[in-house]
Design a protein around this motif. Sequence first.
Motif, PDB file in Angstrom:
ATOM      1  N   GLN A   1      28.660  82.584  19.638  1.00  0.00           N
ATOM      2  CA  GLN A   1      28.025  81.430  19.016  1.00  0.00           C
ATOM      3  C   GLN A   1      27.230  80.600  20.031  1.00  0.00           C
ATOM      4  O   GLN A   1      26.218  79.987  19.693  1.00  0.00           O
TER       5      GLN A   1
ATOM      6  N   VAL B   1      23.240  79.589  19.814  1.00  0.00           N
ATOM      7  CA  VAL B   1      22.663  78.246  19.954  1.00  0.00           C
ATOM      8  C   VAL B   1      21.480  78.273  20.926  1.00  0.00           C
ATOM      9  O   VAL B   1      20.417  77.680  20.676  1.00  0.00           O
TER      10      VAL B   1
ATOM     11  N   ASP C   1      18.566  79.834  19.173  1.00  0.00           N
ATOM     12  CA  ASP C   1      17.978  78.935  18.176  1.00  0.00           C
ATOM     13  C   ASP C   1      17.089  77.880  18.830  1.00  0.00           C
ATOM     14  O   ASP C   1      15.982  77.595  18.344  1.00  0.00           O
TER      15      ASP C   1
ATOM     16  N   ARG D   1      24.107  70.399  21.164  1.00  0.00           N
ATOM     17  CA  ARG D   1      24.454  71.214  20.005  1.00  0.00           C
ATOM     18  C   ARG D   1      25.805  71.906  20.206  1.00  0.00           C
ATOM     19  O   ARG D   1      26.582  72.048  19.249  1.00  0.00           O
ATOM     20  N   CYS D   2      26.062  72.364  21.429  1.00  0.00           N
ATOM     21  CA  CYS D   2      27.361  73.006  21.676  1.00  0.00           C
ATOM     22  C   CYS D   2      28.503  71.998  21.530  1.00  0.00           C
ATOM     23  O   CYS D   2      29.572  72.326  20.964  1.00  0.00           O
TER      24      CYS D   2
ATOM     25  N   LYS E   1      29.231  71.323  17.862  1.00  0.00           N
ATOM     26  CA  LYS E   1      29.905  72.412  17.163  1.00  0.00           C
ATOM     27  C   LYS E   1      31.265  72.739  17.762  1.00  0.00           C
ATOM     28  O   LYS E   1      31.932  73.679  17.308  1.00  0.00           O
TER      29      LYS E   1
END
Length: 871
Positions: A417, A421, A424, A448-449, A452
């Motif tokens: 994941q 990211v 993305d 973002r990490c 999440k």
Amino acid sequence: MLNEQELAAFLERHQLSLEARAIVMRIRGSEPSRRVRPGRGSMTCRYPSRKMGRIIQAESHTNELAAIYTWEYDAAVHEFYDQPEPLKLAYHNGVRSVAYAHTPDFFLVSDAFVGWVECKTDEELAKLHIEKPERYAKRDGKWISPPGEAFASQFGLGYMICPSGCFDWNLLRNLDFLADYMRADCPPPSDDERSIVQRLFESSAWMPLHELIAADAGLTADAVYKVIVAGEVYVDLSARPLMDEFARVYRDQLAATFAESDGNQAKLTVPCTSPFTLEAGEPLSWEGTAYTVAVVAGAQVTLVSASGKPVRLDVESIEQLAHDGKLVGAALTNNVAAHIRENIVRRACVRATAEAHIWIRQFNEYRRGVAVSRCARTMRSYAAKFRQAEVAVGVGALGLIPDFMSRGNRTPRFPEQVFEVIADVEREERDRGTRRTKVDIYGDIRGRCLAKGLPVPSAKTVAVWRKHHVGVHEDALRFDGHRMAYDSKPWVWTEQRGFLPHGAYPFDVAHIDHTPLDLQLVDETLGTVIGRVWLTALIDGYSRKVLAYYLSFDSPSAVSCMMVIRECVRRHGRLPSKIITDGGKEFSGSYFEILLAFFEMQKKTRPPAEGHFGSVMERLFGATNKGLIHVLQGNTLILQCVRKCSRTHDPRRLAIWTLDAIERTLDDWFENVYHISPHGGLQATPNEVFDAGVAEFGAREHVRIPYDAAFILSCLPAPKSRPQRNVYPGKGVKHYGEYYWCEAFRAPRHENTEVAVRYDPLNMAVLYAYVDGEWQQCRAHDAPLYAYRTEREVRLASAALRGLMLKDGKHREIRADQRAAFFRNLYDDERRLREERDANLAHELESEMPVADLSALPPAPRETYHQCEDF
């Protein structure tokens, strides 16, 4: 090309419908529907077809041009026309009906096919098949266009897709190479040349081409190629290019058949699902029984068992046995082991190879009982690895090569994941089209990490991921455009397809381009600074030799191109077969293209904004500026930082070079420096490569062009402003403020009428007017001023005057009195130079005369001194 009677018979023989005949006649009588232009990565060509008697356009240098060459030399093809009228094609894509206008590449008239032809590359067809399966499909291994076939079938014509993979490039290169010897004006080989060739082939069935050329002093390269074209000897033009060092020449086709069959007897490949090779002494296994190949004779193969019993089989039986797995060769049995050995050697890095060398040396010493530095346990491990590799792959030493690439824990430290990211963020950055700093991108990934609940990678991890997943070219293409990304664009390798980019022999391919010299020039008489001069150069692509150049103060135009063509004929007596240009307007002018078509030269246009296609010219310009121009006084190199240039070092104040002086210096530079210096791309000097190419590939004397009045007239341009000029009664036509007169103007019918004119940029004393159905030479009013001037002096004077006119910044005419004053000043300079020469000679004579002893002379009377004093 078919005449009217042959065309009528052809149409009747193929029983074409009235609609099809109307289409054929309309295409034959019309011009191309559009002019092709170079696209990104494609080079267009204008091919002068002897079969068609016209210029045929090719939109691709490696696809459409190959089709033109194939049809040009195919006796079954009668006519082919480029860019015919557009067609309206339609199809249904499963959702709706689609109609579109389409312009095919060619219309072909041949014995086997009459209709439209579309040329596409194999890569492009595979891509279009996925994007538009209704328009491009594959049937029985051939590409088709269902909408095109449906449109053509209603008229009884055909529509064909011509992929790039269907061309025989060896044949096309050889046809291009021998094109000069296939001309009608090429003289046939002489009787002496034929007798030499027959004598050489009396004791040999074949010879390498380069050995045949050097076998006899009386047999030149031109004679050999004439003999090949005349059919006196046999060459398989599809086997390999004639420029290849392994090209062979056979006594006749029967000798070639026997020579090839002898080579095939020694080795025969069985085409099956698991192919193996049959050759004498090859061990085979037939259902567990050992056999050996004894004799291979054509399609028959003789096998001998271990007991000596012979068995004769044909190739078809061997193929069937091999396909069923009953007959296995040694090569197939060891296929897996060979693959493993190849992988081991391929994965061995430099460190692993060096380490394996030490291990193998110590293991050999250990086996001989010599004491080694390693412990016994380690040596037993070496022995175990050696035996395992010997059993598995047949070479025990390969087991001692350490596999460093597989060592270490290579399990990813972050979940998948996290990398999603990063991908993305990178994708959004590319779609946005703006370039942020690495700190901002890493902050976005970090945020973002954290949002999440994923572990945060380091900046180094992000940089390593980006290095492995984002290419430099793709990155520059997305953010900076294709022009900025061109330097990192991967090269296109055309070893298997396409013509040689720099030609196969001297005068095959030439490049032409312009550049302003980084030097300020002054007028020879007045000393006035004129400015920079434009250099137009024509360079041979094969040898990198400068064939001709032209200097002018005028900006690049068709005149510069025509003048450098004229200079090439004056220097060498011939012209190149192909000329590569950029997309400038001066290269697409009608006069320049008519000149190329008249002498049957192909014009190829480089794609825009892709400088690698013209790297030969750019290297020449860079070497000339850096090696010569930038070391001369008055060069403009300092003006690259114009704001830092002081008044004392302004090139316009330091200029001393004239047009005459710089032209003489360029001549000396090209002949005595550039042409005799080793070239990095050739590993030899241009003169050496040029001379060797002429000796090996032929001087081609029959294509020489005489430098006469007819050729000069074909190179003359028309005035750009007004090609037709009025005939003034008693004065003639006016050009550049000067009147030009010929005796034909005395006829009253020509007075106050307009005639077409052409001028000579190298000689302002003459003008040509089209009067009474021919070009008449007209003399200037001040022609006597040019009477005792060479062509070079007149050209330099004309160029200097045009430069002074351009310096004023307005298009004013040069009057006759200005030209007369110019030459009067030249005469005064010559008179002054002669007087200085005579004075120097007189001084040298006086210095060589004996000095007289004046002491013996009687003294002069005093009255003489009184008279002198009174005076």
